[in-house]
Every structure is written in C-alpha cells, then in structure tokens.
Design an enzyme around this catalytic site. Structure first.
Site, PDB file in Angstrom:
ATOM      1  N   TRP A 162       0.866  -1.175   0.000  1.00 32.01           N
ATOM      2  CA  TRP A 162       0.000   0.000   0.000  1.00 32.01           C
ATOM      3  C   TRP A 162       0.908   1.233   0.000  1.00 32.01           C
ATOM      4  O   TRP A 162       1.814   1.333   0.860  1.00 32.01           O
ATOM      5  CB  TRP A 162      -0.864  -0.042   1.266  1.00 32.01           C
ATOM      6  CG  TRP A 162      -1.877   1.036   1.434  1.00 32.01           C
ATOM      7  CD1 TRP A 162      -2.786   1.473   0.508  1.00 32.01           C
ATOM      8  CD2 TRP A 162      -2.110   1.803   2.622  1.00 32.01           C
ATOM      9  NE1 TRP A 162      -3.568   2.459   1.057  1.00 32.01           N
ATOM     10  CE2 TRP A 162      -3.176   2.679   2.340  1.00 32.01           C
ATOM     11  CE3 TRP A 162      -1.540   1.831   3.891  1.00 32.01           C
ATOM     12  CZ2 TRP A 162      -3.672   3.577   3.282  1.00 32.01           C
ATOM     13  CZ3 TRP A 162      -2.034   2.719   4.834  1.00 32.01           C
ATOM     14  CH2 TRP A 162      -3.093   3.582   4.531  1.00 32.01           C
ATOM     15  N   ASP A 217      -0.259  -5.529   9.394  1.00 29.95           N
ATOM     16  CA  ASP A 217      -1.376  -4.675   9.011  1.00 29.95           C
ATOM     17  C   ASP A 217      -2.552  -5.599   8.705  1.00 29.95           C
ATOM     18  O   ASP A 217      -2.463  -6.438   7.803  1.00 29.95           O
ATOM     19  CB  ASP A 217      -0.990  -3.842   7.775  1.00 29.95           C
ATOM     20  CG  ASP A 217      -2.070  -2.827   7.402  1.00 29.95           C
ATOM     21  OD1 ASP A 217      -3.204  -2.942   7.910  1.00 29.95           O
ATOM     22  OD2 ASP A 217      -1.779  -1.929   6.596  1.00 29.95           O
ATOM     23  N   LYS A 219     -13.607  -1.426   6.885  1.00 30.70           N
ATOM     24  CA  LYS A 219     -14.213  -2.262   5.843  1.00 30.70           C
ATOM     25  C   LYS A 219     -15.138  -3.308   6.473  1.00 30.70           C
ATOM     26  O   LYS A 219     -16.236  -3.544   5.998  1.00 30.70           O
ATOM     27  CB  LYS A 219     -13.137  -2.978   5.023  1.00 30.70           C
ATOM     28  CG  LYS A 219     -11.757  -2.379   5.076  1.00 30.70           C
ATOM     29  CD  LYS A 219     -11.490  -1.338   4.026  1.00 30.70           C
ATOM     30  CE  LYS A 219     -10.149  -0.679   4.281  1.00 30.70           C
ATOM     31  NZ  LYS A 219      -9.711   0.233   3.266  1.00 30.70           N
TER      32      LYS A 219
HETATM   33  C1  LMR Z   1      -7.009   1.426  -0.356  1.00 29.26           C
HETATM   34  O1  LMR Z   1      -5.894   0.911  -0.425  1.00 29.26           O
HETATM   35  O2  LMR Z   1      -7.647   1.778  -1.362  1.00 29.26           O
HETATM   36  C2  LMR Z   1      -7.648   1.633   0.983  1.00 29.26           C
HETATM   37  O3  LMR Z   1      -6.833   1.122   1.976  1.00 29.26           O
HETATM   38  C3  LMR Z   1      -8.066   3.024   1.218  1.00 29.26           C
HETATM   39  C4  LMR Z   1      -6.922   3.970   1.408  1.00 29.26           C
HETATM   40  O4  LMR Z   1      -6.925   4.700   2.406  1.00 29.26           O
HETATM   41  O5  LMR Z   1      -6.011   4.028   0.575  1.00 29.26           O
END
Ligand code: LMR
Length: 398
Positions: A130, A211, A246
């Site tokens: 992420w 996470d 979520k």
């Molecule tokens: C995502 O990866 O789309 C979600 O975790 C929302 C975000 O805050 O980025």
C-alpha cells in the site's frame, strides 16, 4: 510566509476517487479505492451497526473525552477478536491494545513510537505494498526498504527471495507484513509459509508489524487471523494494526486499533504507557462514537452473530464477482490465464495491466483503477461486471 511551499501532487487513490466522482459518464465503474460497495453499488450500512447506533443514541449518554488509549470495552473486544478470547497472551497481560483513529492512526502511532524507542531500525515493506505504508513510516523519520514479495511471472509470492532478504537484515529491523488480503496484490502467504517465516523473524530478532485491515474478507474472521495468532503462539514480540472500516463499513468513523504483543506483562505496561504518550502528542484521545460501535457490535450476544453473517455475505459477494469476472474474461480473451482472479484473496486483485492500459480503461471505458493495475473487486456488481470484462478484454487486445 508560505510562497516556498511545494504543491501537493495528491494521493493516487483519493485523487482517482475525485476524478471518478467528477466523471459525467453514467456507465462509469469505480474499482479504485478499497471500499466495499454492495450489489447496487452503494456503501452499505450494516444492520448490526445500525442497531448498535440506535442503542447508543437511545442511551443518550454524555460525551466525555476517552482516555488516550481509548475505551476499555472496545480495547478488550479488539484483543479477543485478534487473538481469540482467552488467549494466553491476553490472560498473561502481555497485550497492550489502544483504540486508534482507523488503522492508519494505529500504524502512525506505532511508527512514531518505534522511531523513539528503536531509532536505529529501518523498515522493510513488501514489494509492492500500500503506497501509504512507505509515506507513513518515512513521515516518522524511517528509512523504508522493500523485501521481494509479488512474483509477476507466477502470480504468487517470491517466498524464497523474501526469506533470503529477511535473513540478512540487522536485528531489530521492522518488517511490515500484511496479515491477510494483501494490498495491492491479493496474494497472501499460506499458513505453511507463515510457519516457515516465523522462525526467521525470531532467529533474526526482527520486529513484525502486521497490518490487518481486511479481517473477514479473505477466508473468515478466524482464518484471517492466522498470522496474528501464529506469531503470538510462537512467543514473538510484534505489533498489529487493525481496522473496522471495511469489516463494519464504518470508514468515516475511523474505528481501528493498535496492539503490541509483548514478551512480558511488564513490557506491555511500558509499551502501553509510551503509546498513550504518543497518542497524547498527536491527537490526544480517539473517538467516542467509534469505540461504542466496536464495543457494542463485538460484545453483544445478538449483534455479534448478526455482524459475522453480514461479513460472510460481503465476502461471498466479492468471491462471486471474482468468479463472474474470470468467466467473462476467459470467454472474451481466450488463451490468457485469468486464474489469479480466483486464487487471490480479499478486495483486491492485481491484474497485471500496465499503467497505459489502466489509462485507456479510464479514458475510453470509464473504468477506474489505480495505475499499478490493482482493482477493487468489491466495486463490481452484476450490473457492471460484464462491461468491465469487455473493457479489459479490449484493452488487452491492444
Ligand atoms: C485502499 O488501499 O484503497 C484503501 O486502503 C483506502 C486507502 O486509504 O487508501
């Protein structure tokens, strides 16, 4: 005063949501942000959460500040959800849980804490991860590196390369791991791989930082906590940031937590104290309403099973969309392997589409996904999945 300030380029995920909202095309499809939408394309309000909120409202209670660490009932419920009620680590007082402002708040509090107390450590995140992981830890002053993870050739994990990299890290390096539903790839470690990883984490004296933003969206609440529990059972010291955004569809309420599973109760008390101080310096204390929702839904004998069933329904709808997208693509683009849609877990799939193909999907077909090629499968429904598959097939055809 401010003329020297650099313009902010915007967040790649939130900017795409803005672009989607501004797009006038009625057939547009939003597969960008990690949000669960229902069959009608709406953000659901879970009946369990609605019922909890009705009770909270009916109680008409006062609205004091919560303590820095958050609400006691909420924290107790979170620890039990993560580790299983009555886990020996909880009974021994080795778990320090604080309620946080979403799991992002937890990740950030943990990052600031670690920069203070392990200042020499560097952070290692999966390649890819992420985007905000890197930004958050760098924002706390860490050098952030990447360990091998996703194997584009096989659609699996480069597990041997991952282990080789982790084996070479200095002790007390911080290793960020996705406990389930890997964001962005949807490719998780198997239970056997976790079992092989844990001795490396222990022998190298690494600090795992889990996470867990999608508990319940992979294989189930218990199954998705496998890593959390296996690390605890192996006696490791580690952090876990978890989210209810979520799983309870309460994104804007910012319901999350950070837990430190420690070697002794004395260590857990020290960690809790410094986490409280870290919170005090950032936002002082977390949100009361978030705590009440989590504590009611998890702790009530009627609401808990209701919520668990709602979570199953969300997970099964995503799985059905994976099957539908896969079937349509196999028919439209024969000879290509789309099996990854079925094997990946959680909200996300890594399609392997290039940034140029992603741009074409958006510009020519109004299908929005982030430029890494990640799609949020939870944005699909029976009304848009065929069109999405057709658009993908056209773009893949060149
Ligand atoms: C995502 O990866 O789309 C979600 O975790 C929302 C975000 O805050 O980025």
């Amino acid at each position: 005063m401010f003329e020297h300030i650099q313009p902010y380029a915007g967040d790649p995920i939130f900017a795409l949501v803005d672009a989607f909202n501004a797009d006038p095309r009625p057939h547009k499809v939003n597969l960008s942000i990690g949000i669960y939408f229902d069959e009608q394309g709406r953000l659901p309000v879970l009946p369990s959460v609605q019922a909890a909120e009705a009770r909270i409202l009916a109680a008409a209670g006062p609205k004091p500040y919560l303590p820095m660490e958050g609400d006691a009932a909420c924290r107790t419920q979170v620890a039990a959800l993560l580790l299983g009620a009555g886990h020996p680590a909880i009974a021994a007082g080795r778990v320090a849980t604080i309620q946080t402002v979403g799991s992002s708040g937890g990740l950030k509090v943990g990052a600031d804490f670690l920069k203070t107390w392990l200042p020499e450590a560097q952070v290692w995140v999966s390649d890819p991860t992420w985007d905000n992981h890197r930004a958050m830890f760098e924002g706390s002053g860490f050098v952030v590196n990447a360990y091998p993870y996703y194997d584009a050739a096989t659609g699996g994990v480069r597990f041997d390369d991952m282990l080789t990299t982790l084996r070479a890290l200095p002790r007390r390096s911080i290793v960020l791991l996705h406990a389930c539903c890997h964001n962005p790839t949807g490719v998780d470690l198997s239970a056997a791989q976790w079992d092989a990883l844990i001795p490396v984490l222990r022998e190298r004296e690494l600090l795992p930082y889990l996470d867990l933003a999608y508990q319940g969206f992979g294989d189930g609440i218990e199954q998705d906590a496998y890593a959390v529990r296996a690390l605890a059972d192996a006696g490791l010291t580690y952090f876990v940031a978890n989210s209810f955004s979520k799983s309870m569809s309460v994104y804007g309420e910012r319901c999350g937590a950070l837990s430190a599973i420690c070697a002794t109760a004395a260590e857990a008390a020290l960690v809790l104290g410094q986490l409280r101080f870290t919170v005090r310096r950032i936002y002082s204390s977390p949100a009361l309403h978030a705590a009440k929702i989590v504590a009611h839904v998890l702790g009530d004998a009627d609401l808990r099973p209701m919520w668990e069933a709602e979570l199953v329904a969300m997970r099964e709808r995503i799985a059905a969309m994976r099957v539908a997208l896969h079937a349509r693509l196999v028919a439209l683009a024969p000879g290509r392997d789309f099996g990854y849609f079925l094997s990946q877990r959680g909200m996300f799939s890594y399609t392997g589409l290039s940034a140029d193909q992603v741009d074409r999907l958006r510009e020519e077909h109004a299908v929005y996904l982030i430029r890494s090629g990640r799609i949020c499968v939870a944005g699909l429904n029976t009304g848009n999945v065929n069109r999405t598959a057709e658009a993908m097939a056209k773009v893949l055809a060149g």
